[in-house]
Design a protein around this motif. Structure first.
Motif, PDB file in Angstrom:
ATOM      1  N   SER A 294       0.872  -1.189   0.000  1.00 63.38           N
ATOM      2  CA  SER A 294       0.000   0.000   0.000  1.00 63.38           C
ATOM      3  C   SER A 294       0.901   1.228   0.000  1.00 63.38           C
ATOM      4  N   PRO A 295       1.305   1.705  -1.175  1.00 64.35           N
ATOM      5  CA  PRO A 295       2.266   2.812  -1.251  1.00 64.35           C
ATOM      6  C   PRO A 295       1.746   4.073  -0.568  1.00 64.35           C
ATOM      7  N   PRO A 296       2.556   4.691   0.298  1.00 63.05           N
ATOM      8  CA  PRO A 296       2.129   5.948   0.930  1.00 63.05           C
ATOM      9  C   PRO A 296       2.079   7.080  -0.091  1.00 63.05           C
ATOM     10  N   ARG A 297       1.023   7.870  -0.015  1.00 62.36           N
ATOM     11  CA  ARG A 297       0.903   9.033  -0.885  1.00 62.36           C
ATOM     12  C   ARG A 297       1.751  10.179  -0.340  1.00 62.36           C
ATOM     13  N   SER A 298       1.761  11.295  -1.046  1.00 60.27           N
ATOM     14  CA  SER A 298       2.566  12.440  -0.628  1.00 60.27           C
ATOM     15  C   SER A 298       2.173  12.875   0.779  1.00 60.27           C
ATOM     16  N   ASN A 299       3.177  13.073   1.639  1.00 57.40           N
ATOM     17  CA  ASN A 299       3.027  13.497   3.037  1.00 57.40           C
ATOM     18  C   ASN A 299       2.436  12.411   3.933  1.00 57.40           C
ATOM     19  N   GLU A 300       2.302  11.185   3.436  1.00 53.80           N
ATOM     20  CA  GLU A 300       1.862  10.074   4.274  1.00 53.80           C
ATOM     21  C   GLU A 300       3.075   9.312   4.798  1.00 53.80           C
ATOM     22  N   SER A 301       2.885   8.650   5.931  1.00 51.25           N
ATOM     23  CA  SER A 301       3.983   7.929   6.587  1.00 51.25           C
ATOM     24  C   SER A 301       3.719   6.432   6.584  1.00 51.25           C
ATOM     25  N   ILE A 302       4.784   5.663   6.771  1.00 55.12           N
ATOM     26  CA  ILE A 302       4.672   4.206   6.801  1.00 55.12           C
ATOM     27  C   ILE A 302       5.783   3.648   7.681  1.00 55.12           C
ATOM     28  N   ARG A 303       5.513   2.505   8.304  1.00 52.05           N
ATOM     29  CA  ARG A 303       6.500   1.801   9.127  1.00 52.05           C
ATOM     30  C   ARG A 303       6.789   0.436   8.512  1.00 52.05           C
ATOM     31  N   PHE A 304       8.027   0.000   8.612  1.00 54.23           N
ATOM     32  CA  PHE A 304       8.398  -1.345   8.184  1.00 54.23           C
ATOM     33  C   PHE A 304       9.664  -1.764   8.915  1.00 54.23           C
ATOM     34  N   ASN A 305       9.983  -3.038   8.786  1.00 52.63           N
ATOM     35  CA  ASN A 305      11.096  -3.611   9.540  1.00 52.63           C
ATOM     36  C   ASN A 305      11.858  -4.588   8.652  1.00 52.63           C
ATOM     37  N   VAL A 306      13.176  -4.585   8.759  1.00 51.93           N
ATOM     38  CA  VAL A 306      14.016  -5.521   8.008  1.00 51.93           C
ATOM     39  C   VAL A 306      14.900  -6.269   9.002  1.00 51.93           C
ATOM     40  N   LYS A 307      14.822  -7.597   8.967  1.00 53.21           N
ATOM     41  CA  LYS A 307      15.644  -8.436   9.835  1.00 53.21           C
ATOM     42  C   LYS A 307      16.738  -9.099   9.004  1.00 53.21           C
ATOM     43  N   TYR A 308      17.905  -9.290   9.614  1.00 52.91           N
ATOM     44  CA  TYR A 308      19.057  -9.801   8.879  1.00 52.91           C
ATOM     45  C   TYR A 308      20.028 -10.470   9.848  1.00 52.91           C
ATOM     46  N   SER A 309      21.057 -11.078   9.272  1.00 51.59           N
ATOM     47  CA  SER A 309      22.126 -11.700  10.059  1.00 51.59           C
ATOM     48  C   SER A 309      23.424 -10.948   9.811  1.00 51.59           C
TER      49      SER A 309
END
Length: 576
Positions: A286-301
């Motif tokens: 769900s791409p954020p539109r202009s001035n909208e915010s989003i959270r995400f997380n990336v896990k790695y080794s």
């Protein structure tokens, strides 16, 4: 006479003041001429998220007494966009005072570099907001100071606009003139130069994505076996005029096996862009539109090369994972380092920031470092930026969790055995009344069921009387047929009412289930009683065994009858 003396004194005072002021001016001029500026290399760069980097490398010539400060700036309109500034040379980072006047002149924003001894070569680096960069489709326009502003003339000022790879259709406007050159210079740049410029270019790739990284939380876990796991949690705001379909982040050096998740823990489409440089692409469902915010997380080794292991002691160098390789500006960043269970910190060296802490619980220690305004500026002088922790760890702690689980399982097993051997109490039933069942149906069911029981009792009594010869066979048959016809009618009506009560659910459905079980128990007991009676009459069952079995079956029948009485009583109470 007194007036003449006062006049002479006033004249002498004025002469003395004028001489002192003249000497002061000469002294200031002498100090002002203690050094000259031979060259300034003025470089304009753009970070991946559109923030502007101004790099001014200064070469000065010391002529007399060593100066202890240096002023540099640009037109005042850029002052409100300044987010961070750092001054340094190859070995040292110098203190900087932001937002000071430029030699008493209005219209300028300046910073004051305050080393103990001003070196002949040093760099002043600024980070400015991405509000200076405007985007329209694939076209970008950057507003920037064409030249630095100093209090002295610069013999030679070289300017370079370092645009991203793939930039095309470049147009630089400065001093009312347009050019497509991104490198130019000026001889004898005047003191207090006020020069604003802009550059327009087109960029079809993703080297620039206008966004604000509001928050980046990096968490690192070290296991007792030396395995290192990491997690980067991002909170970003789209500042571009269009939707943000994906973003490219930078993972720590040598990170492997990354997986992206959204804020609800669902996996997201992601892939490497360049594993060598740590560039990693995350696609948004769900791409954020202009001035909208989003959270995400990336896990790695992470590889174990970050650890330096010794006997009973380990050292973890976290300098390279403290955002030194990110080419974007982060408003609020934090690094949390969780040590193995049982580990104890022996030393904690941190020269990045004073905003750090070590928290301890019963079995584990957690180190946290917070940075406001994180970027690769943190690593401009690698020798001065160190984050390293040493800790003691006993490998026997690896058996701690398995031992706890074994004790827990043993305790649970003992509890189960203890509870199993205890006398079992009658189950407590949570009763829920049925919905949508009219009381008239319940009353009719109770009344008909009571009538059914009376008819069954009359049939049993009729059977006993005919066996004893107290009633003629013809009369017996007539009365039996009458009772059976009435019983069949009642059973049809009861079956219909019972079906309604089952469908009502709740308490009524549960009572019908109990009633069905009790009736089956009565039917089974009566069948068994007839069977043992036949066997006893045939001589295959002894009198003692017959009486014992008969008493047992009668007890079961009575118990079932008691259950039915309780069910009918409960149904009567529900209709009151």
């Amino acid at each position: 006479m007194r007036k003449k003396a006062l006049a002479i004194f006033a004249i002498l005072f004025l002469i003395f003041t004028a001489l002192s002021f003249s000497l002061h001016i000469k002294n200031v001029r002498a100090q002002d001429d203690d050094f000259g500026v031979n060259a300034v290399y003025h470089t304009i760069g753009i970070m991946r998220n559109g923030y502007v980097v101004i790099n001014d490398t200064v070469e000065i010539e010391i002529r007399g007494q060593q100066p202890n400060s240096f002023l540099i700036g640009f037109p005042y309109k850029y002052g409100s966009y300044v987010l961070k500034c750092i001054a340094y040379n190859e070995t040292t980072v110098f203190p900087v005072n932001l937002g000071v006047p430029l030699g008493g002149r209005a219209g300028f924003y300046a910073v004051e570099v305050k080393p103990e001894v001003l070196p002949q070569n040093f760099t002043v680096l600024f980070i400015l907001s991405n509000e200076l960069l405007q985007q329209s489709g694939t076209t970008y326009t950057l507003d920037f100071p064409a030249y630095p502003s100093l209090t002295k003339e610069v013999k030679n000022c070289s300017v370079k606009i370092d645009l991203p790879t793939g930039a095309e259709n470049i147009n630089v406007v400065k001093g009312g003139e347009a050019t497509n050159k991104t490198e130019f210079s000026m001889e004898k740049l005047a003191a207090y130069t006020y020069s604003a410029a802009n550059v327009t270019f087109s960029l079809a790739n993703d080297e620039i994505q206008l966004l604000d990284v509001k928050e980046l939380k990096r968490e690192i876990w070290i296991s007792g076996t030396g395995e290192i796991q990491g997690s980067d949690s991002y909170y970003i705001t789209n500042e571009a005029p269009s939707n943000l379909n994906y973003t490219i982040i930078i993972l720590p050096p040598n990170a492997s096996n990354p997986i992206a998740y959204d804020q609800f823990g669902r996996s997201m489409s992601s892939s490497w862009v360049n594993q060598t440089t740590g560039l990693y692409r995350v696609d948004f469902d769900s791409p954020p539109r202009s001035n909208e915010s989003i959270r995400f997380n990336v896990k790695y080794s992470l590889p174990s090369q970050y650890l330096t292991a010794q006997a009973m002691a380990n050292s973890f160098n976290a300098s390279s994972i403290l955002f030194q390789n990110i080419n974007y500006y982060v408003e609020k960043a934090s690094l949390t380092l969780t040590l193995p269970e049982g580990a104890r910190t022996t030393s904690f060296e941190n020269t990045f920031t004073s905003n750090s802490e070590v928290s301890r619980d019963v079995f584990q220690e957690i180190l946290t470092v917070n940075i406001n305004g994180a970027s690769y500026l943190e690593s401009v002088v690698a020798s001065e930026k160190i984050l390293q922790v040493s800790y003691e760890y006993n490998p026997l702690w690896l058996a701690f969790r398995p031992t706890l689980w074994m004790w827990a399982l043993a305790l649970v097993g003992c509890t189960v055995v203890f509870v199993w051997k205890r006398p079992k109490a009658a189950p407590v039933q949570v009763e829920v009344l049925g919905a949508g069942l009219q009381p008239e149906y319940v009353k009719s069911f109770v009344r008909m069921y009571e009538e059914k029981r009376k008819i069954l009792f009359e049939l049993d009594s009729l059977e006993a009387r005919v066996r004893k010869g107290r009633i003629p066979r013809r009369r017996y048959k007539v009365q039996r047929r009458t009772f059976e016809m009435r019983l069949n009618t009642l059973e049809r009506n009861l079956a219909e009412l019972e079906d309604r009560m089952r469908k009502a659910g709740g308490l009524y459905a549960d009572l019908m289930r109990q009633l069905e079980i009790a009736e089956a128990q009565i039917s089974e007991a009566e069948t068994n009683m007839k069977s043992i009676e036949v066997r006893h009459s045939q001589g295959t069952l002894s009198l003692e065994a017959y009486r014992k079995l008969l008493a047992d079956y009668q007890q079961r029948k009575d118990k079932a009858q008691t259950t039915i009485n309780g069910i009918l009583l409960r149904l009567r109470e529900e209709t009151r």
